[in-house]
Design a protein around this motif. Structure first.
Motif, PDB file in Angstrom:
ATOM      1  N   UNK A 148      42.888 -33.179 -31.513  1.00  0.00           N
ATOM      2  CA  UNK A 148      42.739 -33.079 -32.966  1.00  0.00           C
ATOM      3  C   UNK A 148      43.729 -32.027 -33.449  1.00  0.00           C
ATOM      4  N   UNK A 149      44.549 -32.421 -34.407  1.00  0.00           N
ATOM      5  CA  UNK A 149      45.590 -31.535 -34.922  1.00  0.00           C
ATOM      6  C   UNK A 149      45.215 -31.155 -36.344  1.00  0.00           C
ATOM      7  N   UNK A 150      45.068 -29.865 -36.610  1.00  0.00           N
ATOM      8  CA  UNK A 150      44.674 -29.450 -37.953  1.00  0.00           C
ATOM      9  C   UNK A 150      45.776 -28.588 -38.567  1.00  0.00           C
ATOM     10  N   UNK A 151      46.296 -29.045 -39.686  1.00  0.00           N
ATOM     11  CA  UNK A 151      47.316 -28.299 -40.400  1.00  0.00           C
ATOM     12  C   UNK A 151      46.691 -27.486 -41.515  1.00  0.00           C
ATOM     13  N   UNK A 152      47.271 -26.341 -41.801  1.00  0.00           N
ATOM     14  CA  UNK A 152      46.860 -25.532 -42.950  1.00  0.00           C
ATOM     15  C   UNK A 152      48.036 -24.634 -43.278  1.00  0.00           C
ATOM     16  N   UNK A 153      48.041 -24.082 -44.488  1.00  0.00           N
ATOM     17  CA  UNK A 153      49.127 -23.176 -44.857  1.00  0.00           C
ATOM     18  C   UNK A 153      48.999 -21.886 -44.048  1.00  0.00           C
ATOM     19  N   UNK A 154      49.852 -21.569 -43.077  1.00  0.00           N
ATOM     20  CA  UNK A 154      51.000 -22.318 -42.632  1.00  0.00           C
ATOM     21  C   UNK A 154      51.003 -22.315 -41.126  1.00  0.00           C
ATOM     22  N   UNK A 155      50.110 -23.076 -40.563  1.00  0.00           N
ATOM     23  CA  UNK A 155      50.060 -23.152 -39.116  1.00  0.00           C
ATOM     24  C   UNK A 155      49.367 -24.431 -38.667  1.00  0.00           C
ATOM     25  N   UNK A 156      49.551 -24.743 -37.388  1.00  0.00           N
ATOM     26  CA  UNK A 156      48.829 -25.855 -36.760  1.00  0.00           C
ATOM     27  C   UNK A 156      47.835 -25.275 -35.772  1.00  0.00           C
ATOM     28  N   UNK A 157      46.666 -25.906 -35.669  1.00  0.00           N
ATOM     29  CA  UNK A 157      45.725 -25.568 -34.605  1.00  0.00           C
ATOM     30  C   UNK A 157      45.403 -26.864 -33.874  1.00  0.00           C
ATOM     31  N   UNK A 158      45.379 -26.785 -32.526  1.00  0.00           N
ATOM     32  CA  UNK A 158      45.144 -27.980 -31.723  1.00  0.00           C
ATOM     33  C   UNK A 158      43.790 -27.860 -31.041  1.00  0.00           C
ATOM     34  N   UNK A 159      42.957 -28.881 -31.193  1.00  0.00           N
ATOM     35  CA  UNK A 159      41.600 -28.852 -30.655  1.00  0.00           C
ATOM     36  C   UNK A 159      41.448 -29.887 -29.543  1.00  0.00           C
ATOM     37  N   UNK A 160      40.837 -29.440 -28.434  1.00  0.00           N
ATOM     38  CA  UNK A 160      40.605 -30.319 -27.287  1.00  0.00           C
ATOM     39  C   UNK A 160      39.123 -30.374 -26.999  1.00  0.00           C
ATOM     40  N   UNK A 167      31.474 -26.417 -27.740  1.00  0.00           N
ATOM     41  CA  UNK A 167      32.441 -26.499 -28.839  1.00  0.00           C
ATOM     42  C   UNK A 167      33.856 -26.754 -28.351  1.00  0.00           C
ATOM     43  N   UNK A 168      34.634 -27.377 -29.225  1.00  0.00           N
ATOM     44  CA  UNK A 168      36.014 -27.724 -28.872  1.00  0.00           C
ATOM     45  C   UNK A 168      36.823 -26.478 -28.524  1.00  0.00           C
ATOM     46  N   UNK A 169      37.837 -26.688 -27.709  1.00  0.00           N
ATOM     47  CA  UNK A 169      38.751 -25.613 -27.361  1.00  0.00           C
ATOM     48  C   UNK A 169      39.883 -25.615 -28.386  1.00  0.00           C
ATOM     49  N   UNK A 170      40.151 -24.462 -29.011  1.00  0.00           N
ATOM     50  CA  UNK A 170      41.214 -24.379 -30.018  1.00  0.00           C
ATOM     51  C   UNK A 170      42.418 -23.667 -29.429  1.00  0.00           C
ATOM     52  N   UNK A 171      43.616 -24.134 -29.771  1.00  0.00           N
ATOM     53  CA  UNK A 171      44.826 -23.477 -29.270  1.00  0.00           C
ATOM     54  C   UNK A 171      45.911 -23.492 -30.340  1.00  0.00           C
ATOM     55  N   UNK A 172      46.680 -22.403 -30.445  1.00  0.00           N
ATOM     56  CA  UNK A 172      47.785 -22.384 -31.392  1.00  0.00           C
ATOM     57  C   UNK A 172      49.020 -23.113 -30.849  1.00  0.00           C
ATOM     58  N   UNK A 173      49.000 -23.422 -29.534  1.00  0.00           N
ATOM     59  CA  UNK A 173      50.112 -24.135 -28.922  1.00  0.00           C
ATOM     60  C   UNK A 173      49.597 -25.483 -28.443  1.00  0.00           C
ATOM     61  N   UNK A 174      50.465 -26.487 -28.504  1.00  0.00           N
ATOM     62  CA  UNK A 174      50.068 -27.821 -28.050  1.00  0.00           C
ATOM     63  C   UNK A 174      50.412 -27.959 -26.566  1.00  0.00           C
ATOM     64  N   UNK A 175      49.412 -28.249 -25.760  1.00  0.00           N
ATOM     65  CA  UNK A 175      49.639 -28.504 -24.330  1.00  0.00           C
ATOM     66  C   UNK A 175      49.304 -29.965 -24.057  1.00  0.00           C
ATOM     67  N   UNK A 176      50.193 -30.648 -23.316  1.00  0.00           N
ATOM     68  CA  UNK A 176      49.965 -32.060 -23.016  1.00  0.00           C
ATOM     69  C   UNK A 176      50.331 -32.336 -21.566  1.00  0.00           C
ATOM     70  N   UNK A 177      49.525 -33.174 -20.882  1.00  0.00           N
ATOM     71  CA  UNK A 177      49.886 -33.561 -19.522  1.00  0.00           C
ATOM     72  C   UNK A 177      50.958 -34.659 -19.561  1.00  0.00           C
ATOM     73  N   UNK A 348      50.835 -15.590 -43.635  1.00  0.00           N
ATOM     74  CA  UNK A 348      50.389 -15.375 -42.264  1.00  0.00           C
ATOM     75  C   UNK A 348      49.387 -16.450 -41.846  1.00  0.00           C
ATOM     76  N   UNK A 349      49.555 -16.999 -40.621  1.00  0.00           N
ATOM     77  CA  UNK A 349      48.611 -18.019 -40.164  1.00  0.00           C
ATOM     78  C   UNK A 349      47.169 -17.511 -40.245  1.00  0.00           C
ATOM     79  N   UNK A 350      46.266 -18.262 -40.878  1.00  0.00           N
ATOM     80  CA  UNK A 350      44.889 -17.792 -41.046  1.00  0.00           C
ATOM     81  C   UNK A 350      43.978 -18.194 -39.884  1.00  0.00           C
ATOM     82  N   UNK A 351      44.558 -18.716 -38.785  1.00  0.00           N
ATOM     83  CA  UNK A 351      43.692 -19.280 -37.733  1.00  0.00           C
ATOM     84  C   UNK A 351      43.541 -18.396 -36.495  1.00  0.00           C
ATOM     85  N   UNK A 352      43.967 -17.124 -36.564  1.00  0.00           N
ATOM     86  CA  UNK A 352      43.840 -16.295 -35.357  1.00  0.00           C
ATOM     87  C   UNK A 352      42.378 -16.073 -34.970  1.00  0.00           C
TER      88      UNK A 352
END
Ligand code: CUA
Length: 374
Positions: A148-160, A167-177, A348-352
């Protein structure tokens, strides 16, 4: 008067027609050579970034076919226009003359309607087939990874999906196999964004209120840009992160690590995270200075202790000097709560608060408080 023009015209017309036929042959020669040169040159130019998904190679081939089909058209149209401008220009003494009367040419009109129509239909069909194939679900749909990719001003958060449940795992970086189909569900918290990984050749808008999707199969390990491709506000250009394509086992290890370090911490209940941390086992205590570097803080902030010079956000040596841990904590998890003089909110990214665990934020706060003390 009328009679004289009637008798004069046929004579000059025959000369012109003969003239024109003689000059069409070299024109065709020039057009063919120019088309071949144009095609060769456009195929030689490396238009794209590295291709890192199965979908990418089909899209690149489609692009090459479009070039081969459109360069000769472009050359043909521009040569005819330039030739006509030169050949049929008005000469001195012709100011009051009218051109020869034209009643249309059915054969010519049929040709210039049918050929472009066939060309357009074939290219549309081909493009449709490429799009359809790219969107096809993999044979083993169960093995597909959902992100799940969530955009907001101004960052992306990736949920697995959390491998341990919960609860889902959130990451500021996208990791893919590598070599595994991924289906992205793209969402936004505020305005329109557009989730784009150029190396995968695929992008889609993040639209308020609805979910959009696309799937890719990464086939090449490496780190690629994640870009926002929709103008979404002042910080649009800073909305860039990274996609890391790693081996299947590296990915599983990363996901387990993320799950146990408790990414997705609820900032309002920091106490719950400490338990998660011990349950995760022998995770080393987070290092504030390393977190400052790893989360790209120095890209926007000057901080002498970390040796960073970013100028997009306030100078931390000045604005955090003598501030309480609570103030620093708030500035990280809710950056718009108080904006330093001369700076804009919303940059500043609001998702830290989501992507860092409570203990990581704690370590960062402690580090920043100590680093700005002196
Ligand atoms: Cu988000 Cu541009």
């Amino acid at each position: 008067m009328e009679e004289t023009t009637e008798t004069q015209r046929p004579a000059s017309e025959t000369v012109r027609v003969a003239d024109r036929k003689a000059s069409v042959a070299p024109l065709i020669g020039i057009a063919v050579v120019a088309s071949l040169l144009g095609i060769a040159l456009s195929l030689l130019i490396d238009w794209f970034p590295v291709s890192a998904s199965t979908q990418a190679s089909n899209i690149d081939t489609l692009y090459d076919v479009l070039i081969v089909a459109s360069v000769p058209m472009f050359v043909l149209v521009t040569s005819v226009v330039l030739y006509s401008v030169y050949r049929f220009r008005m000469r001195p003494g012709e100011e009051d003359m009218d051109g020869p009367p034209i009643h249309g040419n059915t054969r010519l009109e049929v040709i210039w309607t049918v050929i472009p129509a066939i060309l357009m239909l074939s290219l549309c069909t081909y493009a449709y087939v490429v799009l359809h194939d790219a969107e096809d679900a993999p044979a083993a749909a169960k093995s597909e990874l959902n992100v799940r990719v969530v955009g907001e001003q101004f960052t992306w958060t990736f949920f697995y999906r959390n491998p341990k449940g919960g609860r889902e795992v959130a990451s500021p970086e996208l990791y893919l196999p590598v070599d595994r189909s991924v289906r992205f569900t793209v969402q936004t918290k505020d305005v329109l964004h557009d989730f784009w990984v150029p190396a995968f050749r695929w992008k889609i808008d993040a639209v308020p209120g609805i979910d959009t999707h696309y799937r890719v199969t990464p086939i090449r390990r490496g780190t690629y840009d994640v870009v926002c491709a929709e103008l979404c506000g002042l910080g649009h250009a800073t909305m860039r992160q990274s996609a890391h394509v790693v081996t299947g086992s590296q990915f599983s290890a990363w996901l387990r690590r993320q799950a146990s370090r408790g990414g997705g911490a609820n900032p309002s209940a920091p106490g719950t995270q400490a338990g998660g941390q011990t349950a995760g086992g022998n995770a080393p205590a987070p290092n504030g200075k390393a977190l400052f570097a790893a989360n790209g803080c120095g890209g926007c902030h000057r901080l002498a202790d970390a040796g960073t010079q970013g100028g997009t956000g306030p100078d931390l040596d000045q604005v955090l000097k003598g501030k309480s841990a609570a103030f620093i904590h708030q500035s990280i998890v809710d950056p718009n709560a108080e904006i330093a003089k001369g700076y804009q909110p919303g940059i500043m990214p609001p998702n830290f608060g989501q992507t860092l665990s409570a203990s990581e934020i704690g370590a960062l706060v402690k580090y920043l408080q100590e680093a700005t003390k002196g």
